[in-house]
Design an enzyme around this catalytic site. Structure first.
Site, PDB file in Angstrom:
ATOM      1  N   LYS A 179       0.844  -1.201   0.000  1.00  0.00           N
ATOM      2  CA  LYS A 179       0.000   0.000   0.000  1.00  0.00           C
ATOM      3  C   LYS A 179       0.877   1.248   0.000  1.00  0.00           C
ATOM      4  O   LYS A 179       1.991   1.242   0.544  1.00  0.00           O
ATOM      5  CB  LYS A 179      -0.880  -0.056   1.259  1.00  0.00           C
ATOM      6  CG  LYS A 179      -1.990   0.975   1.346  1.00  0.00           C
ATOM      7  CD  LYS A 179      -2.875   0.691   2.569  1.00  0.00           C
ATOM      8  CE  LYS A 179      -3.997   1.699   2.745  1.00  0.00           C
ATOM      9  NZ  LYS A 179      -4.888   1.343   3.868  1.00  0.00           N
ATOM     10  N   SER A 182      -9.864   1.135   2.878  1.00  0.00           N
ATOM     11  CA  SER A 182      -9.025   1.971   2.049  1.00  0.00           C
ATOM     12  C   SER A 182      -7.949   1.220   1.276  1.00  0.00           C
ATOM     13  O   SER A 182      -7.413   1.739   0.299  1.00  0.00           O
ATOM     14  CB  SER A 182      -8.364   3.044   2.906  1.00  0.00           C
ATOM     15  OG  SER A 182      -7.472   2.450   3.842  1.00  0.00           O
ATOM     16  N   SER A 204      -9.947  -1.263   7.016  1.00  0.00           N
ATOM     17  CA  SER A 204      -9.362  -1.062   5.684  1.00  0.00           C
ATOM     18  C   SER A 204      -8.642  -2.249   5.083  1.00  0.00           C
ATOM     19  O   SER A 204      -8.251  -2.194   3.923  1.00  0.00           O
ATOM     20  CB  SER A 204      -8.400   0.121   5.704  1.00  0.00           C
ATOM     21  OG  SER A 204      -9.124   1.309   5.567  1.00  0.00           O
TER      22      SER A 204
END
Ligand code: GLN
Length: 468
Positions: free
Chosen positions: A71, A146, A170
């Protein structure tokens, strides 16, 4: 897609990390879902060659040559790291975070950076400065957020393993919506050093994988104390593994009636199927209640925004990333850089967080929220006196359409209604795929357990995969 364990076994046996990495780089380049935002070809090939050299020299590495995507809030030396925000455009990380470094030391090769909601604020990957990610199962739908890019890159078979971060869901929510395994470990299990902070008392790094065994392998390699994060804990994770047999016999599985009310019918059907399968395999169901869970979303949007307003104050146009070119004085540099650099959702959170921490309101909001957080922790302690784990849905719905919830922040925030309390209590939680709804969209089951039950949750997830 082969499992991470199969790739590592092959590379350890003398095939080549370079070939694995070249293939993954080609898949990343062809990514049709906007899941991958940066490819680190030169760095990855050099790392692959280094792994091959270590194997030739006689070493065996648990993740030899396994391609991994991370990420955009995880620092990697020499690589642009932006949290998918304009304010961090051009920021080159000067060091590698501990979790990522531990995977690299185990032979993994970071091939790419994945898309995410800006600063990990969102549930659909639509707040990213790089644009939304498409769900590989249905490109008209969001992948969740997310960590949407990490979930989508595993679901699409680009990489067998990816890393995300989970502050309120997330990892688990996008894992559920994309049909992969995703886990938020016990708070303190994995060092947060090198994770760009959102809500420091809630954030944890965790793995995405196509199966529970790969997730377990990655997690146990990342876990453990780190002198660079004082909240990390020296806990022995070496036995965490998803292959433990007989984990379901006599297991007391808690379920909460409040988790069933209002569920999408396709999600409820899968939850019922999971319960029935567990009972058939020898588990018993125990009805439990988490009486303060109904306040979790409200508490989270006080505490997480308060922590975010503090954490994000470092992005001032002076020290990192974007600086306005149109300012008459220092105050304007700060204000305009932040207005130009942060997107609407991040600005909304900073304003909310600054407000709840301000003199005169602190007791009414922040302190009150901390008190309710303590009650939520106690609810879990009470529940785990009666059951070993809690089974429920990871998300109230399957993947929704791109744009469906962007106009209504409250609707978006409710996507995390089942995942947020886990972070408030610090306990571990994971999502494991358990079939699909009537439209063929993946449904994830969430398992939550007491502190440090991470290994057990992964073993139960492994057993659920066989029952699916
Ligand atoms: N969707 C939640 C939020 O927007 C949780 C995000 C996260 O876990 N990072 O804050």
């Amino acid at each position: 897609m082969r499992t991470a364990r199969d790739i590592a076994a092959a590379v350890n046996a003398g095939t080549s990390a370079r070939i694995e990495v070249e293939a993954a780089l080609a898949r990343a380049k062809a990514d049709p879902n906007n899941a991958i935002i940066r490819i680190h070809a030169a760095r990855a090939l050099a790392q692959a060659d280094a792994v091959d050299a270590r194997i030739k020299a006689g070493e065996q590495l648990p993740l030899a040559g396994v391609p991994v995507a991370i990420k955009d809030n995880l620092c990697l030396t020499g690589v642009e790291t932006t949290c998918c925000s304009k304010i961090l455009k051009g920021f080159i990380a000067p060091y590698t975070g501990t979790a990522v470094a531990r995977l690299e030391a185990a032979g993994a090769v970071i091939i790419a950076t994945t898309n995410q909601d800006e600063f990990a604020m969102g549930s659909s990957n639509e707040t990213s400065a790089f644009g939304p990610v498409k769900n590989p199962v249905d490109p008209t739908r969001i992948p969740g957020g997310s960590s949407g890019g990490s979930a989508a890159s595993v679901a699409a078979g680009i990489v067998p393993l990816a890393l995300g971060s989970d502050t309120g869901g997330s990892i688990r929510q996008p894992a559920s919506l994309c049909g992969v395994v995703g886990m938020k470990p016990t708070y303190g299990a994995v060092s947060r050093y090198g994770l760009i902070a959102f809500g420091s008392s809630l954030d944890q790094i965790g793995p995405f994988a196509a199966n529970a065994a790969d997730a377990a392998l990655a997690l146990k390699l990342m876990a453990g104390h780190d002198a660079l994060d004082s909240t990390s804990v020296a806990h022995d994770a070496s036995a965490w593994d998803a292959s433990q047999t007989d984990v379901l016999k006599g297991l007391k599985v808690g379920w909460c009636p409040a988790h069933v009310a209002g569920l999408a019918p396709g999600v409820k059907a899968r939850l019922d199927a999971a319960k029935a399968a567990l009972v058939k395999a020898g588990a018993t169901l125990v009805e439990i209640s988490l009486p303060h869970e109904q306040y979790a979303v409200a508490v989270y949007y006080v505490l997480a925004t308060g922590e975010a307003s503090s954490n994000l104050s470092r992005f001032d146009g002076i020290r990192y990333g974007h600086r306005t070119t149109d300012a008459a004085n220092l105050g304007e540099v700060y204000a305009k850089s932040r207005v130009e650099g942060f997107g609407a959702e991040v600005q909304r959170r900073i304003m909310l967080g600054t407000y709840v921490l301000s003199t005169g309101y602190y007791d009414a909001y922040y302190k009150k929220a901390q008190q309710v957080r303590a009650k939520i922790c106690q609810d879990y302690a009470d529940a785990f006196a009666a059951c070993d784990v809690i089974l429920g849905p990871a998300s109230p719905t399957t993947a929704f359409k791109v744009g469906e919830k962007t106009a209504d922040p409250l609707q978006m925030y409710l996507s995390d209604i089942f995942t947020i309390a886990t972070n408030l209590a610090g306990v571990p939680g994971l999502s494991v795929p358990f079939g699909a709804d009537e439209q063929g969209l993946p449904v994830g089951m969430q398992l939550q357990g007491p502190m440090w039950s991470d290994g057990k949750l992964l073993a139960i997830a492994g057993a659920l995969e066989k029952l699916r």
